[in-house]
Design an enzyme around this catalytic site. Structure first.
Site, short mmCIF file in Angstrom:
data_model
loop_
_atom_site.label_atom_id
_atom_site.label_comp_id
_atom_site.label_asym_id
_atom_site.label_seq_id
_atom_site.Cartn_x
_atom_site.Cartn_y
_atom_site.Cartn_z
N GLU A 35 0.55 -1.31 -0.08
CA GLU A 35 0.05 -0.27 -0.21
C GLU A 35 1.27 1.44 -0.36
OE1 GLU A 35 -2.62 0.32 -0.77
OE2 GLU A 35 -3.54 -0.63 0.68
N ASP A 38 2.67 2.20 -5.38
CA ASP A 38 2.91 1.98 -6.73
C ASP A 38 3.94 3.52 -7.42
OD1 ASP A 38 0.73 4.32 -5.86
OD2 ASP A 38 -0.74 3.05 -7.43
N ALA A 125 -15.73 3.10 -1.26
CA ALA A 125 -14.76 2.98 -0.38
C ALA A 125 -13.87 2.15 -0.07
CB ALA A 125 -16.47 1.92 -0.77
N GLY A 126 -13.27 2.94 -1.39
CA GLY A 126 -11.99 2.91 -2.29
C GLY A 126 -11.77 1.33 -2.84
N LEU A 127 -12.64 1.10 -3.20
CA LEU A 127 -12.50 -0.59 -3.43
C LEU A 127 -12.17 0.00 -5.49
CD1 LEU A 127 -15.54 -2.09 -2.28
CD2 LEU A 127 -12.58 -2.27 -1.81
N SER A 129 -14.07 2.50 -7.51
CA SER A 129 -15.34 2.02 -9.06
C SER A 129 -15.01 3.43 -9.88
CB SER A 129 -16.76 3.00 -7.72
OG SER A 129 -16.16 4.18 -7.27
N SER A 130 -14.08 4.43 -9.58
CA SER A 130 -13.76 5.15 -10.86
C SER A 130 -13.12 4.62 -11.22
CB SER A 130 -13.40 6.87 -10.17
OG SER A 130 -11.85 6.26 -9.33
N GLU A 162 -7.62 10.01 -14.98
CA GLU A 162 -7.64 10.33 -13.14
C GLU A 162 -6.24 11.49 -13.30
OE1 GLU A 162 -10.14 7.70 -11.29
OE2 GLU A 162 -9.25 9.52 -9.87
N ASP A 174 -4.89 1.46 -9.32
CA ASP A 174 -5.82 0.78 -9.12
C ASP A 174 -6.75 0.76 -10.82
OD1 ASP A 174 -6.14 1.26 -7.03
OD2 ASP A 174 -7.03 3.67 -7.22
#
Ligand code: GLA
Length: 386
Positions: A35, A38, A125-127, A129-130, A162, A174
């Site tokens: 975490e 990157d 939620a930090g998953l 989606s964007s 992004e 991501d």
């Protein structure tokens, strides 16, 4: 109804009832370990998940983008192809607009599209989606316009959208995970070279569970940028004494030796990055050997380092991860994504999933006065037509 049927229904009910549409799916992602690595040039270990965003699409000849999202039904709108500039009022629609704008800059092939979206991942939620809607829109345009863009082209294009169009200064993890996901595999990605390896993600008696803290990710962007610049300044100072292209290339002994060059915060951030990169290497080895318990212990240490050194967890993520870590039915638990709210992932014994949800849900409500949502997920394929 399945996501695929639902998105078709939304398309027919809200956009057009004529046939000839195609359906695509783009996953969300969790990062298993690695975490805030990157943008520091090291190794990350995410996987795409079997929850994400569905898109039902047809080309149109009106020169407009007709967009509808079942998750935000009040924002249905029609946008001209020459009006794809960022517009705050367009909220989520800026993602498809930004991707299409960039794609239209690469080709003479322009077309209007009718697209209905339906997502079964929670937003914010930090998953990712964007990243999911970005890659979804990119694969749609690539397929309908016959552009032959590679997945890596689309991953980079989405990351640029992004960064430059949406204005979020994220790394590449991501978009890469969403694009290159593979069923039952995690992705060990070298963020410096973009070389990667699909590692079997076989959990046997364990299940991967996401817990959404439902804590809004306030200040997430500004704190994220602050962490990035702390890492940059730590590297700059270390570079006065040692050669290293990025923080992950600095050894632990060099960091200790030149500690005096850094502020307390810079030292802590660098310590997290260097140790987390090493944990990621060990975690991938543990998974390859089927040692899930060791993998879980590395997840636990990752969370502690994100809490104490990188300082991106907060009360809610700590309550979820630290209480989960104490449970006998859990072998590892940590926050995933940028932090400051968002989600925690845990490896939970198959036979104790209900017990886990009940107990952790109750403790969390008591400690943080919020109710958590739980999702059981599997590693899944990346964005494409279904
Ligand atoms: C967010 C960013 C990623 C990565 C993670 C932290 O998800 O979008 O690029 O930096 O945070 O690992």
């Amino acid at each position: 109804m399945e996501g695929k049927d639902l998105v078709l229904k939304y398309f027919r009910d809200n956009i057009t009832s004529t046939s000839g549409e195609k359906i695509f799916f783009s996953p969300g992602r969790v990062n298993l370990i690695g975490e805030h690595i990157d943008y520091n040039g090291g190794l990350v270990f995410p996987c795409a998940i079997d929850k994400g965003i569905y898109g039902c699409v047809k080309k149109n000849s009106t020169g407009k983008l007709n967009l509808f999202s079942a998750n935000f039904p009040s924002t249905k709108c029609s946008i001209k192809l020459d009006e794809l500039e960022y517009d705050e009022k367009h909220e989520w629609m800026n993602y498809p607009k930004g991707v299409l704008k960039s794609i239209f800059e690469l080709t003479d092939q322009k077309s209007g599209f009718d697209i209905a979206y339906y997502g079964d991942i929670p937003n914010g939620a930090g998953l990712s989606s964007s990243a999911s809607i970005e890659l979804l829109t990119a694969v749609i345009a690539n397929a309908f316009l016959g552009l032959n863009l590679s997945m890596l082209d689309m991953v980079k294009l989405s990351r640029d959208v992004e960064n430059k169009y949406i204005g979020v200064n994220c790394g590449i993890m991501d978009q890469f995970a969403v694009g290159f996901g593979k069923k039952d595999k995690a992705i060990l990605l070298n963020c410096e070279t973009l070389e990667f390896d699909h590692v079997p993600f076989e959990l046997n008696e364990w299940t991967l569970i996401i817990t959404n803290s439902n804590k809004r990710r306030e200040l997430a962007d500004s704190k994220y940028n602050e962490r990035r610049s702390e890492c940059e300044s730590a590297l700059k100072m270390l570079n006065t004494q040692i050669d290293a292209e990025n923080l992950c290339k600095v050894s632990e002994s060099d960091l200790e030796k030149h500690k005096n060059l850094l502020t307390e915060n810079e030292y802590r951030r660098a310590f997290h990055v260097i140790s987390e990169n090493r944990r990621t290497i060990y975690a991938a080895e543990a998974l390859k050997k089927g040692d899930i318990r060791l993998f879980g212990r590395l997840m636990n240490s990752s969370h502690i380092s994100l809490k104490d050194n990188y300082m991106v967890t907060g009360k809610e993520l700590d309550s979820l991860a630290l209480n989960a870590q104490k449970m006998d039915c859990v072998c590892g638990s940590r926050m995933t994504g940028a932090g400051f709210g968002g989600a925690v992932i845990s490896l939970v014994q198959n036979s104790s999933i209900d017990l886990f949800k009940n107990e952790l849900g109750q403790i969390y409500e008591k400690e943080c006065s919020l109710s958590a949502d739980f999702y059981t997920v599997k590693a899944s394929d990346g964005a494409g037509e279904i």
